[in-house]
Design a protein around this motif. Structure first.
Motif, mmCIF file in Angstrom:
data_model
loop_
_atom_site.group_PDB
_atom_site.id
_atom_site.type_symbol
_atom_site.label_atom_id
_atom_site.label_comp_id
_atom_site.label_asym_id
_atom_site.label_seq_id
_atom_site.Cartn_x
_atom_site.Cartn_y
_atom_site.Cartn_z
ATOM 1 N N LEU A 181 44.657 40.516 53.411
ATOM 2 C CA LEU A 181 45.602 40.169 52.361
ATOM 3 C C LEU A 181 44.908 39.435 51.223
ATOM 4 N N ILE A 182 44.024 38.545 51.586
ATOM 5 C CA ILE A 182 43.282 37.831 50.547
ATOM 6 C C ILE A 182 42.399 38.805 49.765
ATOM 7 N N GLY A 183 41.744 39.727 50.496
ATOM 8 C CA GLY A 183 40.917 40.739 49.821
ATOM 9 C C GLY A 183 41.746 41.625 48.902
ATOM 10 N N GLY A 184 42.948 41.986 49.379
ATOM 11 C CA GLY A 184 43.829 42.806 48.544
ATOM 12 C C GLY A 184 44.233 42.055 47.290
ATOM 13 N N ALA A 185 44.536 40.770 47.436
ATOM 14 C CA ALA A 185 44.933 39.987 46.268
ATOM 15 C C ALA A 185 43.785 39.919 45.255
ATOM 16 N N VAL A 186 42.577 39.698 45.752
ATOM 17 C CA VAL A 186 41.415 39.618 44.838
ATOM 18 C C VAL A 186 41.190 40.961 44.161
ATOM 19 N N THR A 187 41.268 42.029 44.963
ATOM 20 C CA THR A 187 41.057 43.369 44.394
ATOM 21 C C THR A 187 42.135 43.708 43.365
ATOM 22 N N GLY A 188 43.372 43.287 43.649
ATOM 23 C CA GLY A 188 44.464 43.532 42.691
ATOM 24 C C GLY A 188 44.216 42.797 41.376
ATOM 25 N N VAL A 189 43.725 41.594 41.462
ATOM 26 C CA VAL A 189 43.414 40.845 40.238
ATOM 27 C C VAL A 189 42.314 41.562 39.438
ATOM 28 N N LEU A 190 41.307 42.066 40.156
ATOM 29 C CA LEU A 190 40.218 42.778 39.474
ATOM 30 C C LEU A 190 40.736 44.073 38.823
ATOM 31 N N ALA A 191 41.650 44.740 39.549
ATOM 32 C CA ALA A 191 42.203 45.988 38.974
ATOM 33 C C ALA A 191 42.991 45.683 37.713
ATOM 34 N N GLN A 192 43.752 44.607 37.731
ATOM 35 C CA GLN A 192 44.509 44.234 36.533
ATOM 36 C C GLN A 192 43.569 43.847 35.400
ATOM 37 N N GLY A 193 42.466 43.238 35.729
ATOM 38 C CA GLY A 193 41.496 42.880 34.693
ATOM 39 C C GLY A 193 40.882 44.104 34.047
ATOM 40 N N ASP A 194 40.524 45.104 34.884
ATOM 41 C CA ASP A 194 39.955 46.335 34.333
ATOM 42 C C ASP A 194 40.992 47.058 33.471
ATOM 43 N N ASN A 195 42.230 47.016 33.908
ATOM 44 C CA ASN A 195 43.275 47.681 33.135
ATOM 45 C C ASN A 195 43.443 46.998 31.767
ATOM 46 N N ASN A 196 43.370 45.711 31.743
ATOM 47 C CA ASN A 196 43.475 45.001 30.478
ATOM 48 C C ASN A 196 42.256 45.281 29.579
ATOM 49 N N SER A 197 41.115 45.377 30.232
ATOM 50 C CA SER A 197 39.893 45.654 29.441
ATOM 51 C C SER A 197 39.925 47.063 28.855
ATOM 52 N N ALA A 198 40.602 47.996 29.546
ATOM 53 C CA ALA A 198 40.646 49.383 29.060
ATOM 54 C C ALA A 198 41.384 49.473 27.734
ATOM 55 N N SER A 199 42.397 48.640 27.576
ATOM 56 C CA SER A 199 43.148 48.684 26.304
ATOM 57 C C SER A 199 42.323 48.163 25.143
ATOM 58 N N GLU A 200 41.291 47.456 25.457
ATOM 59 C CA GLU A 200 40.455 46.912 24.399
ATOM 60 C C GLU A 200 39.103 47.627 24.306
ATOM 61 N N ALA A 201 38.958 48.742 25.010
ATOM 62 C CA ALA A 201 37.669 49.443 25.021
ATOM 63 C C ALA A 201 37.354 50.023 23.652
ATOM 64 N N ALA A 202 36.077 50.056 23.348
ATOM 65 C CA ALA A 202 35.630 50.528 22.032
ATOM 66 C C ALA A 202 35.652 52.039 21.943
ATOM 67 N N SER A 203 35.497 52.679 23.079
ATOM 68 C CA SER A 203 35.465 54.153 23.047
ATOM 69 C C SER A 203 36.392 54.692 24.116
#
Length: 272
Positions: A181-203
Motif C-alpha cells: 500500500l505504501i509502495g502504491g501510494a508512492v507510485t501514484g504520487v509519481l504517476a501524478q507528477g509525470d502527468n503534470n509534467s506532461a502538460s508542461e512538456a516542450a515537445s
C-alpha cells in the motif's frame, strides 16, 4: 548371751538381755547345741565385721540364724549390709526383723528408724525414671494418591500450534500488504507528477513519454493498492482466526457464524 541391736555404724555389740526384758523367741524350739552353735557363729561374724570382711560376716550371721532363728541375727545382717553400703539388702533384713514375733518395742523402734533413713536415701539416690517413651511414628495411613496428571491434550496443543502458525502468517501478510500500500501510494504520487509534467512538456514526444510513464506508474500503483489491500485484509483475517482458534482451544471464546438480511457475520463470545 544375746545379740543386741547395735545402732552404731562401726561395731556390733553383744550383751545379755536386761532383767525383765523378754528375748525374741524363735518360732520353733531349738536345742541347746544349736543355740551354742549359733552364738559361736555370731561371735565369728562379729570378728569378720570388725575386720571389714562384710561378705563373711553376712554369711556367718545367716548360718547363725539357720542354727538358731533369733530375730537379732536378722537385724545384725541388715546392719552389716548397711555398713557395706548395700542399702537395699539392709532395708530387706531390717524389714524382716520388725515383722518377727517376740521383738520388743524399743528394738522395733530402732529398726524402724533405720528403715526410714535408708529408704529416704534410696529414694533420693534412685535414678530418675525414664520419661514416657515418645510414641512411635504411626504407620502412614493409606492415602488415596491423586490421579496422575494426564498432561496437555494433544488435540488442544495441535490447535494452539495451528493458531500460532495462522497468527504468524497473518502478521506477515499484514506487513507485506502495508508495504504494498505504501509502495502504491508512492507510485501514484509519481504517476501524478509525470502527468503534470506532461502538460508542461516542450515537445509532443516528451509529452507522450511522460504520459506513457504516468500511465504505467498509475497502473502499477493500482496493482500495488489492490495487492496490498488484499494482503492486509487477508493478514488481518488470519490473525483474527489464529487468535480465535487459540482462544477456542483454551475454552475462552466461542465463535458462531450469523446470517441476516443485511449479510453474514460472526458472533464472537469471549470468556475471561
Amino acid at each position: 548371751m544375746t545379740l543386741a541391736l547395735g545402732t552404731g555404724l562401726v561395731s556390733l555389740e553383744v550383751r545379755a538381755a536386761p532383767e525383765g526384758e523378754a528375748e525374741a523367741a524363735p518360732a520353733t524350739e531349738v536345742s541347746q547345741a544349736e543355740k551354742t552353735r549359733g552364738e559361736n557363729l555370731s561371735e565369728q561374724a562379729i570378728e569378720a565385721f570388725g575386720a571389714k570382711d562384710y561378705d563373711r560376716a553376712v554369711e556367718l550371721f545367716k548360718q547363725a540364724y539357720e542354727a538358731d532363728p533369733q530375730p537379732n541375727y536378722l537385724f545384725n545382717i541388715g546392719r552389716v549390709y548397711e555398713e557395706a553400703g548395700d542399702l537395699e539388702n539392709a532395708v530387706e533384713y531390717y524389714g524382716n526383723f520388725v515383722k518377727q514375733p517376740g521383738v520388743d518395742l524399743d528394738s522395733r523402734g530402732v529398726a524402724l528408724d533405720r528403715l526410714k533413713v535408708l529408704r529416704a536415701i534410696l529414694e533420693e539416690t534412685a535414678e530418675p525414671k525414664p520419661k514416657d517413651e515418645e510414641p512411635k511414628d504411626e504407620e502412614p495411613k493409606d492415602e488415596v494418591a491423586p490421579p496422575p496428571d494426564p498432561g496437555p491434550d494433544p488435540a488442544v496443543e495441535e490447535e494452539k500450534r495451528k493458531a500460532k502458525v495462522l497468527s504468524g502468517a497473518g502478521f506477515a501478510l499484514v506487513g507485506v500488504g502495508a508495504a504494498a500500500l505504501i509502495g502504491g501510494a508512492v507510485t501514484g504520487v509519481l504517476a501524478q507528477g509525470d502527468n503534470n509534467s506532461a502538460s508542461e512538456a516542450a515537445s509532443i514526444e516528451d509529452r507522450r513519454d511522460l504520459l506513457s510513464t504516468s500511465q504505467t506508474k498509475a497502473l502499477t500503483a493500482d496493482v500495488l493498492y489492490g495487492v496490498g489491500g488484499a494482503l492486509a485484509v487477508t493478514g488481518v483475517v488470519l490473525v483474527v482466526v489464529g487468535m480465535t482458534k487459540k482462544s477456542k482451544a483454551e475454552g475462552k471464546v466461542a465463535v458462531t457464524p450469523t446470517f441476516g438480511p443485511r449479510g453474514a457475520g460472526i458472533d464472537l463470545r469471549m470468556r475471561f
